[in-house]
Design a protein around this motif. Sequence first.
Motif, PDB file in Angstrom:
ATOM      1  N   PRO A 196      42.930  49.462  87.367  1.00 31.35           N
ATOM      2  CA  PRO A 196      44.145  50.243  87.139  1.00 31.35           C
ATOM      3  C   PRO A 196      43.933  51.691  87.578  1.00 31.35           C
ATOM      4  CG  PRO A 196      43.680  48.880  85.235  1.00 31.35           C
ATOM      5  CD  PRO A 196      42.481  48.772  86.133  1.00 31.35           C
ATOM      6  N   ARG A 197      44.927  52.256  88.232  1.00 33.14           N
ATOM      7  CA  ARG A 197      44.830  53.621  88.744  1.00 33.14           C
ATOM      8  C   ARG A 197      45.829  54.530  88.025  1.00 33.14           C
ATOM      9  NH1 ARG A 197      40.841  51.724  90.647  1.00 33.14           N
ATOM     10  NH2 ARG A 197      40.181  51.672  92.835  1.00 33.14           N
ATOM     11  N   ILE A 198      45.448  55.779  87.842  1.00 32.47           N
ATOM     12  CA  ILE A 198      46.381  56.797  87.376  1.00 32.47           C
ATOM     13  C   ILE A 198      46.423  57.907  88.419  1.00 32.47           C
ATOM     14  CG2 ILE A 198      46.123  56.313  84.917  1.00 32.47           C
ATOM     15  CD1 ILE A 198      44.192  58.693  84.786  1.00 32.47           C
ATOM     16  N   SER A 199      47.520  58.620  88.463  1.00 35.15           N
ATOM     17  CA  SER A 199      47.697  59.708  89.430  1.00 35.15           C
ATOM     18  C   SER A 199      47.606  61.042  88.697  1.00 35.15           C
ATOM     19  CB  SER A 199      49.061  59.585  90.116  1.00 35.15           C
ATOM     20  OG  SER A 199      49.171  58.362  90.797  1.00 35.15           O
ATOM     21  N   PRO A 200      46.622  61.887  89.029  1.00 35.26           N
ATOM     22  CA  PRO A 200      46.517  63.194  88.369  1.00 35.26           C
ATOM     23  C   PRO A 200      47.607  64.141  88.844  1.00 35.26           C
ATOM     24  CG  PRO A 200      44.854  62.991  90.081  1.00 35.26           C
ATOM     25  CD  PRO A 200      45.533  61.660  90.009  1.00 35.26           C
ATOM     26  N   CYS A 201      48.207  64.840  87.898  1.00 40.76           N
ATOM     27  CA  CYS A 201      49.275  65.805  88.184  1.00 40.76           C
ATOM     28  C   CYS A 201      49.004  67.092  87.422  1.00 40.76           C
ATOM     29  CB  CYS A 201      50.639  65.265  87.752  1.00 40.76           C
ATOM     30  SG  CYS A 201      51.136  63.736  88.526  1.00 40.76           S
ATOM     31  N   VAL A 202      49.579  68.161  87.907  1.00 40.41           N
ATOM     32  CA  VAL A 202      49.578  69.416  87.162  1.00 40.41           C
ATOM     33  C   VAL A 202      50.999  69.714  86.712  1.00 40.41           C
ATOM     34  CG1 VAL A 202      47.536  70.521  88.125  1.00 40.41           C
ATOM     35  CG2 VAL A 202      49.688  70.650  89.384  1.00 40.41           C
ATOM     36  N   ILE A 203      51.126  70.258  85.522  1.00 42.01           N
ATOM     37  CA  ILE A 203      52.406  70.743  85.029  1.00 42.01           C
ATOM     38  C   ILE A 203      52.151  72.153  84.519  1.00 42.01           C
ATOM     39  CG2 ILE A 203      52.025  69.598  82.790  1.00 42.01           C
ATOM     40  CD1 ILE A 203      55.130  69.338  82.664  1.00 42.01           C
ATOM     41  N   MET A 204      52.951  73.121  84.978  1.00 42.09           N
ATOM     42  CA  MET A 204      52.602  74.512  84.730  1.00 42.09           C
ATOM     43  C   MET A 204      53.828  75.325  84.334  1.00 42.09           C
ATOM     44  SD  MET A 204      52.300  73.248  87.943  1.00 42.09           S
ATOM     45  CE  MET A 204      53.198  73.263  89.484  1.00 42.09           C
ATOM     46  N   LEU A 205      53.627  76.149  83.330  1.00 42.62           N
ATOM     47  CA  LEU A 205      54.651  77.097  82.919  1.00 42.62           C
ATOM     48  C   LEU A 205      54.231  78.467  83.430  1.00 42.62           C
ATOM     49  CD1 LEU A 205      57.285  77.406  81.276  1.00 42.62           C
ATOM     50  CD2 LEU A 205      55.842  78.184  79.380  1.00 42.62           C
ATOM     51  N   GLU A 246      46.798  66.581  95.344  1.00 45.15           N
ATOM     52  CA  GLU A 246      46.538  65.891  96.594  1.00 45.15           C
ATOM     53  C   GLU A 246      45.035  65.672  96.798  1.00 45.15           C
ATOM     54  OE1 GLU A 246      48.421  68.005  99.749  1.00 45.15           O
ATOM     55  OE2 GLU A 246      50.457  67.575  99.042  1.00 45.15           O
ATOM     56  N   ALA A 247      44.708  64.781  97.708  1.00 42.91           N
ATOM     57  CA  ALA A 247      43.307  64.479  98.001  1.00 42.91           C
ATOM     58  C   ALA A 247      42.563  65.744  98.410  1.00 42.91           C
ATOM     59  CB  ALA A 247      43.214  63.433  99.109  1.00 42.91           C
ATOM     60  N   GLY A 248      41.418  65.981  97.804  1.00 47.43           N
ATOM     61  CA  GLY A 248      40.601  67.141  98.140  1.00 47.43           C
ATOM     62  C   GLY A 248      40.974  68.417  97.425  1.00 47.43           C
ATOM     63  N   GLU A 249      41.987  68.387  96.557  1.00 45.93           N
ATOM     64  CA  GLU A 249      42.421  69.576  95.836  1.00 45.93           C
ATOM     65  C   GLU A 249      41.834  69.600  94.426  1.00 45.93           C
ATOM     66  OE1 GLU A 249      46.789  71.304  96.995  1.00 45.93           O
ATOM     67  OE2 GLU A 249      46.747  69.499  95.759  1.00 45.93           O
ATOM     68  N   SER A 250      41.602  70.804  93.919  1.00 48.66           N
ATOM     69  CA  SER A 250      41.350  70.984  92.492  1.00 48.66           C
ATOM     70  C   SER A 250      42.691  71.106  91.789  1.00 48.66           C
ATOM     71  CB  SER A 250      40.519  72.245  92.249  1.00 48.66           C
ATOM     72  OG  SER A 250      41.290  73.405  92.561  1.00 48.66           O
ATOM     73  N   ALA A 251      42.690  70.989  90.471  1.00 53.47           N
ATOM     74  CA  ALA A 251      43.935  71.137  89.721  1.00 53.47           C
ATOM     75  C   ALA A 251      44.521  72.527  89.920  1.00 53.47           C
ATOM     76  CB  ALA A 251      43.676  70.863  88.241  1.00 53.47           C
ATOM     77  N   GLU A 252      43.656  73.549  89.960  1.00 53.55           N
ATOM     78  CA  GLU A 252      44.135  74.920  90.111  1.00 53.55           C
ATOM     79  C   GLU A 252      44.728  75.159  91.501  1.00 53.55           C
ATOM     80  OE1 GLU A 252      41.546  74.471  86.784  1.00 53.55           O
ATOM     81  OE2 GLU A 252      41.190  74.018  88.895  1.00 53.55           O
ATOM     82  N   GLU A 253      44.124  74.573  92.526  1.00 53.33           N
ATOM     83  CA  GLU A 253      44.679  74.691  93.877  1.00 53.33           C
ATOM     84  C   GLU A 253      46.034  74.005  93.966  1.00 53.33           C
ATOM     85  OE1 GLU A 253      40.528  74.856  96.494  1.00 53.33           O
ATOM     86  OE2 GLU A 253      41.449  72.931  95.988  1.00 53.33           O
ATOM     87  N   ALA A 254      46.163  72.842  93.340  1.00 58.21           N
ATOM     88  CA  ALA A 254      47.437  72.130  93.342  1.00 58.21           C
ATOM     89  C   ALA A 254      48.508  72.932  92.605  1.00 58.21           C
ATOM     90  CB  ALA A 254      47.265  70.757  92.696  1.00 58.21           C
ATOM     91  N   LEU A 255      48.124  73.564  91.505  1.00 56.91           N
ATOM     92  CA  LEU A 255      49.068  74.388  90.747  1.00 56.91           C
ATOM     93  C   LEU A 255      49.641  75.502  91.615  1.00 56.91           C
ATOM     94  CD1 LEU A 255      48.437  75.756  87.142  1.00 56.91           C
ATOM     95  CD2 LEU A 255      49.527  77.141  88.903  1.00 56.91           C
ATOM     96  N   ALA A 256      48.772  76.265  92.250  1.00 56.68           N
ATOM     97  CA  ALA A 256      49.233  77.376  93.086  1.00 56.68           C
ATOM     98  C   ALA A 256      50.098  76.879  94.236  1.00 56.68           C
ATOM     99  CB  ALA A 256      48.028  78.154  93.620  1.00 56.68           C
ATOM    100  N   ARG A 257      49.712  75.769  94.861  1.00 58.43           N
ATOM    101  CA  ARG A 257      50.484  75.222  95.974  1.00 58.43           C
ATOM    102  C   ARG A 257      51.870  74.760  95.515  1.00 58.43           C
ATOM    103  NH1 ARG A 257      51.468  70.297  96.982  1.00 58.43           N
ATOM    104  NH2 ARG A 257      49.725  69.498  95.738  1.00 58.43           N
TER     105      ARG A 257
END
Length: 246
Positions: free
Chosen positions: A112-121, A149-160
């Motif tokens: 089973p797979r889960i997809s990591p996401c960021v949610i930011m205020l 996305e592939a190769g991203e950290s959570a913080e990089e994804a947040l800023a993007r």
Amino acid sequence: MLLCHSEGLLHSRLPFTEREIVASHYLGELGGASCGVHFLANQLDVPGCGWRGLRGLLGEVSELEFSLAGRAVQVVNWDLDHRFCGRCGGATEDYGQERARTCNRCHLTVYPRISPCVIMLVTRGEECLLARHTRHKHGLFTALAGFIEAGESAEEALAREVHEEVGLQVAAMRYVGSQPWPFPGQLMLGYLADWAGGEVSPDPEEIAEAGWFRFDQLPDIPPPETLSGQLIRTFVAQCESRKPKQ
């Protein structure tokens, strides 16, 4: 769809025949009792019970029951979606030793797979940025969110994601907490992030409306059972704690 009591609580003990059950999965324990899920060939009529969608249970059952229901739906969907191998097309079968399916032909094993996401205020002094998403019809204002996305950290994804969705830059980020979100199968990582520059410029394909709101003048927001609701309420509590005591 989930079979529930008329009161809205999840049903746990119903007699089904082997012919009615397509698949069964063990889910763990709740209150010391073993729990599982049966996937039925048809939606049967059961006196005193009814079929309900998972999202409709949010806020109506306990957090533990909702988490269990979300796990049940995700496990069943994964099992049904991987009856055939995605690499060679061969039939798969239960791995047996752990929750997985393995291909009889090429021996690929899938879990089973889960997809990591960021949610930011995003916050700016006593204001926070809230948005209404084009794909949501409930009209609530909520925090921004997006997939890592592939190769991203959570913080990089947040800023993007913040820059892509509303054209802003962020600075300091503070991790608040996480939440499994079974729509369809994400792990949400929640952050508070300081505004660092830019004017609000919503992406029309993603955001119907976005703007800054004072902590004491908020529109309709998600319930506290959601991570978005928790982020907003955390920000409000922080602002209120800074107010001079009368």
